[in-house]
Enzyme design. Sequence first.
Site, PDB file in Angstrom:
ATOM      1  N   SER A 178       3.458  16.163  26.622  1.00 22.42           N
ATOM      2  CA  SER A 178       4.240  16.665  27.818  1.00 22.42           C
ATOM      3  C   SER A 178       3.880  16.061  29.224  1.00 22.42           C
ATOM      4  CB  SER A 178       4.541  18.111  27.742  1.00 22.42           C
ATOM      5  OG  SER A 178       3.051  18.762  27.915  1.00 22.42           O
ATOM      6  N   HIS A 206       9.383  17.757  23.158  1.00 20.54           N
ATOM      7  CA  HIS A 206       9.945  17.057  24.198  1.00 20.54           C
ATOM      8  C   HIS A 206      10.628  15.858  23.622  1.00 20.54           C
ATOM      9  CE1 HIS A 206       7.980  19.016  27.844  1.00 20.54           C
ATOM     10  NE2 HIS A 206       7.290  19.130  26.825  1.00 20.54           N
ATOM     11  N   LYS A 237      14.808  22.316  26.580  1.00 20.82           N
ATOM     12  CA  LYS A 237      14.628  21.187  27.147  1.00 20.82           C
ATOM     13  C   LYS A 237      16.102  20.336  27.059  1.00 20.82           C
ATOM     14  CE  LYS A 237       9.749  21.805  26.841  1.00 20.82           C
ATOM     15  NZ  LYS A 237       9.803  23.093  26.184  1.00 20.82           N
TER      16      LYS A 237
END
Length: 390
Positions: A178, A206, A237
């Site tokens: 990340s 991610h 996300k």
Amino acid sequence: MLWEELQIHIEQLAEKAQKRTLIQAESDGCFIHIDGRHLFNFSSNNYLGFAHDERLIHASMEATRRYGVGATASRLVVGNHPLYEQAEDALVRWKGCEAALIVNSGYTANVGILSSLAGRDAVIFSDKWNHASIVDGAILSRAEVRRYRHADVDHLETLLKKAERHKRKIIVTDTIFSMDGDVAPLRELVALKEIYGAMLVVDEAHASGIYGEKGQGMAHEHEIAEQIDVHMGTFSKALGAYGAYVAGKRVVIDYFINTMRPFIFTTALPPSVLGTICTAIEIVQQERSLRHHLHALSDYFRTHLQQAGFDIGQSTTHIVPIIVGDNERALAFSVRLRERGIVAVAIRPPTVPDGTARLRFSLMATMTKEQLDWALAEITAVGKEMGLIV
């Protein structure tokens, strides 16, 4: 006195340019409002722009209207709303696994996975750059923890060879790191876990929504999903919602339902979130053009930063660091960019290793090439002013 000791600690953080403060902010697509200013936002994890998608907003409002606001209890008491079954069924079909479990956050998921699977009779092998939630889960498990050098499969194999044969072995890694935007050597990790009889746990936080034919994650992108024992990812996300998932074999999910303390003893998610998750899973599979656009923008951005002379580490994804090194210089870089209309947050230890403070740029599919050209010009100008590039 205790309060004096706490104050001294805060002052010491400030001296090292590591003190953190909360700043009120309101996001608006790829822009953000801070202190009355409309700024270009390079610090959001809203990678596909779903957090402002009208379809998700409608799903959230409809679930609230129909089912109310609160979950009222944990899932094992009376909080297991019917929307959970819908969302988990959709998740199973999307991920192509036997079973799945939705939990309240990525942090909750990683702490729960590792503290459930491991114990004093286990060894956890963790990449040194793994997320803090993985680090904390390993600590709470009371297992022996062996951290291998970042993405170094040779070092990992050396540690695996030294482990006591009777102990349960668990390899755990982020798929996309990340703070660096590089990718774990997943195929090599699968090979090692099979040779040494280990379990492999991956964190797709991610990568979910962005990689794989239907956005299932990096394991699907590499076509090794079925060889991985536990998949974790987040809805907060790229999918624009909230919460996290754990996916794998039915026996693993049943085990988590009965042993994962952060799941058992936490109030369930509200219906509005579950309704949003259902819709997000449905629409993310259709958004190939958004994924392709994000990849193209990311390639363009990385290439031009490198050509300008910035150190972007080993990034190959939509997360792109500019590594500065010194904490104060990283903060100054961030402040100067904000003065020019760009938000890129300075990331400092302990989030990253000492001496590697950086600005973390995360791209969104709602950005345009023209916006990136403007931003690149501003970033380059500030970099030259500060002597970071020539």
